[in-house]
Design a protein around this motif. Structure first.
Motif, PDB file in Angstrom:
ATOM      1  N   MET A   1     -89.439  23.768 -37.063  1.00 17.74           N
ATOM      2  CA  MET A   1     -88.977  25.208 -37.164  1.00 17.74           C
ATOM      3  C   MET A   1     -89.976  25.753 -38.239  1.00 17.74           C
ATOM      4  SD  MET A   1     -84.899  25.604 -36.485  1.00 17.74           S
ATOM      5  CE  MET A   1     -84.338  24.701 -37.973  1.00 17.74           C
ATOM      6  N   ARG A   7     -86.514  32.677 -35.900  1.00 17.57           N
ATOM      7  CA  ARG A   7     -85.867  31.462 -35.073  1.00 17.57           C
ATOM      8  C   ARG A   7     -85.214  30.492 -36.110  1.00 17.57           C
ATOM      9  NH1 ARG A   7     -89.031  26.845 -32.716  1.00 17.57           N
ATOM     10  NH2 ARG A   7     -87.506  25.690 -31.466  1.00 17.57           N
ATOM     11  N   ARG A   8     -86.031  29.900 -36.961  1.00 20.18           N
ATOM     12  CA  ARG A   8     -85.308  29.100 -38.105  1.00 20.18           C
ATOM     13  C   ARG A   8     -83.902  29.655 -38.582  1.00 20.18           C
ATOM     14  NH1 ARG A   8     -85.654  29.288 -43.473  1.00 20.18           N
ATOM     15  NH2 ARG A   8     -85.208  27.488 -44.515  1.00 20.18           N
ATOM     16  N   ALA A  11     -81.018  29.767 -36.201  1.00 22.74           N
ATOM     17  CA  ALA A  11     -80.673  28.109 -35.820  1.00 22.74           C
ATOM     18  C   ALA A  11     -79.771  27.630 -37.051  1.00 22.74           C
ATOM     19  CB  ALA A  11     -81.939  27.247 -35.609  1.00 22.74           C
ATOM     20  N   LEU A  12     -80.139  27.940 -38.169  1.00 22.71           N
ATOM     21  CA  LEU A  12     -79.452  27.349 -39.346  1.00 22.71           C
ATOM     22  C   LEU A  12     -78.188  28.260 -39.367  1.00 22.71           C
ATOM     23  CD1 LEU A  12     -82.188  27.238 -42.016  1.00 22.71           C
ATOM     24  CD2 LEU A  12     -80.914  25.316 -40.959  1.00 22.71           C
ATOM     25  N   ARG A  14     -76.541  29.487 -36.924  1.00 22.19           N
ATOM     26  CA  ARG A  14     -75.483  29.144 -35.798  1.00 22.19           C
ATOM     27  C   ARG A  14     -74.834  27.677 -36.291  1.00 22.19           C
ATOM     28  NH1 ARG A  14     -79.988  30.605 -31.979  1.00 22.19           N
ATOM     29  NH2 ARG A  14     -79.280  32.681 -31.186  1.00 22.19           N
ATOM     30  N   ALA A  15     -75.685  26.835 -37.095  1.00 23.08           N
ATOM     31  CA  ALA A  15     -75.350  25.475 -37.297  1.00 23.08           C
ATOM     32  C   ALA A  15     -74.241  25.716 -38.380  1.00 23.08           C
ATOM     33  CB  ALA A  15     -76.548  24.583 -37.718  1.00 23.08           C
ATOM     34  N   HIS A  25     -74.154  17.917 -36.879  1.00 26.21           N
ATOM     35  CA  HIS A  25     -75.289  18.600 -36.454  1.00 26.21           C
ATOM     36  C   HIS A  25     -75.609  19.536 -37.411  1.00 26.21           C
ATOM     37  CE1 HIS A  25     -77.475  21.401 -33.876  1.00 26.21           C
ATOM     38  NE2 HIS A  25     -76.799  22.340 -34.501  1.00 26.21           N
ATOM     39  N   CYS A  26     -74.601  20.142 -38.266  1.00 25.77           N
ATOM     40  CA  CYS A  26     -74.834  21.179 -39.235  1.00 25.77           C
ATOM     41  C   CYS A  26     -75.621  20.513 -40.382  1.00 25.77           C
ATOM     42  CB  CYS A  26     -73.694  21.821 -39.921  1.00 25.77           C
ATOM     43  SG  CYS A  26     -73.723  22.856 -41.245  1.00 25.77           S
ATOM     44  N   LEU A  29     -79.400  19.186 -39.423  1.00 24.38           N
ATOM     45  CA  LEU A  29     -80.390  19.932 -39.301  1.00 24.38           C
ATOM     46  C   LEU A  29     -80.817  20.720 -40.764  1.00 24.38           C
ATOM     47  CD1 LEU A  29     -82.129  22.089 -37.573  1.00 24.38           C
ATOM     48  CD2 LEU A  29     -80.144  23.694 -37.581  1.00 24.38           C
ATOM     49  N   ASP A  33     -84.412  20.295 -42.533  1.00 24.06           N
ATOM     50  CA  ASP A  33     -85.003  21.685 -43.043  1.00 24.06           C
ATOM     51  C   ASP A  33     -85.625  21.621 -44.552  1.00 24.06           C
ATOM     52  OD1 ASP A  33     -85.507  24.571 -42.243  1.00 24.06           O
ATOM     53  OD2 ASP A  33     -84.559  24.677 -44.182  1.00 24.06           O
TER      54      ASP A  33
END
Length: 242
Positions: A1, A7-8, A11-12, A14-15, A25-26, A29, A33
């Motif tokens: 990302m 977008r990044r 995504a973060l 939502r995680a 997942h959280c 990710l 990053d």
């Protein structure tokens, strides 16, 4: 990302919303990053990295995946063994007094720990001590007036920490994990920036919002606004020659 990008950031975010239900997942990710951010400033292959307060090791594992020799130091055994996992070679140790020689690390890394220590100045000084001259220090923290500053009680911490905890207990039926003054502390952007800029043993390479999707450096330069809009302050420091 791409960093920064909307977008990044989405995504973060939502995680983070799935942190309790899907921590792998959280934090996986977030680790990818953060380590990519470090790699912008230093190639990681063969470098010695110290991960201070890295919990159960997601960041340590990502550093190792990218070729670094990474060592985890975590003071809380519950965090170290969360979900039955912890990386090989992890050490139960306090970030105030790391069992390392001066200048042992090429990179000293700490993600979202500073708001959990009562004495952030001593914590930062210890990170600087174990970093070699010319080495890199990565430190990020969630500032108190950030919308996420109260952690699980956010954003109700804006109306008082105890009131936020009481609301959390009513809503969930169990006490919040974090208590202001015990394992969560009100750390602010302005005083932290003034402190690191006044030090003669580090040079500030970058001071920016870690998650914000645009104007990441500009938002940290505006007093008052930065305490609300930064969300999470990321500092990239370079240790000065002795």
């Amino acid at each position: 990302m791409r960093d920064p990008s909307l977008r990044r950031s989405l995504a973060l975010f939502r995680a983070f919303l799935r942190e309790q239900s899907d921590p792998a997942h959280c934090y996986g990710l977030l680790a990818r990053d953060a380590v990519a951010q470090v790699e912008r400033y230093v190639p990681l292959g063969g470098r010695t990295v110290v991960d201070v307060g890295g919990g159960s090791g997601h960041f340590t594992e990502e550093f190792r995946r990218r070729g670094a020799d990474c060592f985890l130091f975590e003071p809380d055994p519950r965090e170290l063994h969360a979900d039955g996992r912890s990386p090989d070679g992890a050490v139960l140790a306090d970030g105030y007094l790391l069992p390392l020689a001066d200048g042992a690390a090429d990179v000293c890394f700490s993600s979202n720990v500073l708001e959990h220590v009562a004495d952030p100045v001593t914590f930062l000084s210890e990170m600087v001590r174990v970093t070699r001259p010319g080495g890199l220090i990565y430190v990020s923290f969630t500032n108190w007036y950030s919308p996420w500053g109260g952690h699980e009680t956010s954003p109700w911490h804006w109306f008082g920490a105890e009131r936020a905890r009481a609301r959390y207990l009513r809503r969930t039926g169990h006490a919040a994990k974090h208590t202001l003054g015990e394992n969560l502390f009100a750390v602010h952007v302005g005083p932290t920036l003034r402190h690191v800029r006044a030090r003669d043993d580090v040079r500030v390479v970058a001071a920016r919002s870690r998650y914000w999707p645009f104007l990441t450096h500009a938002v940290t330069r505006v007093p008052v606004l930065r305490e609300l809009a930064t969300w999470n302050l990321l500092l990239i420091l370079r240790r000065c020659p002795s």
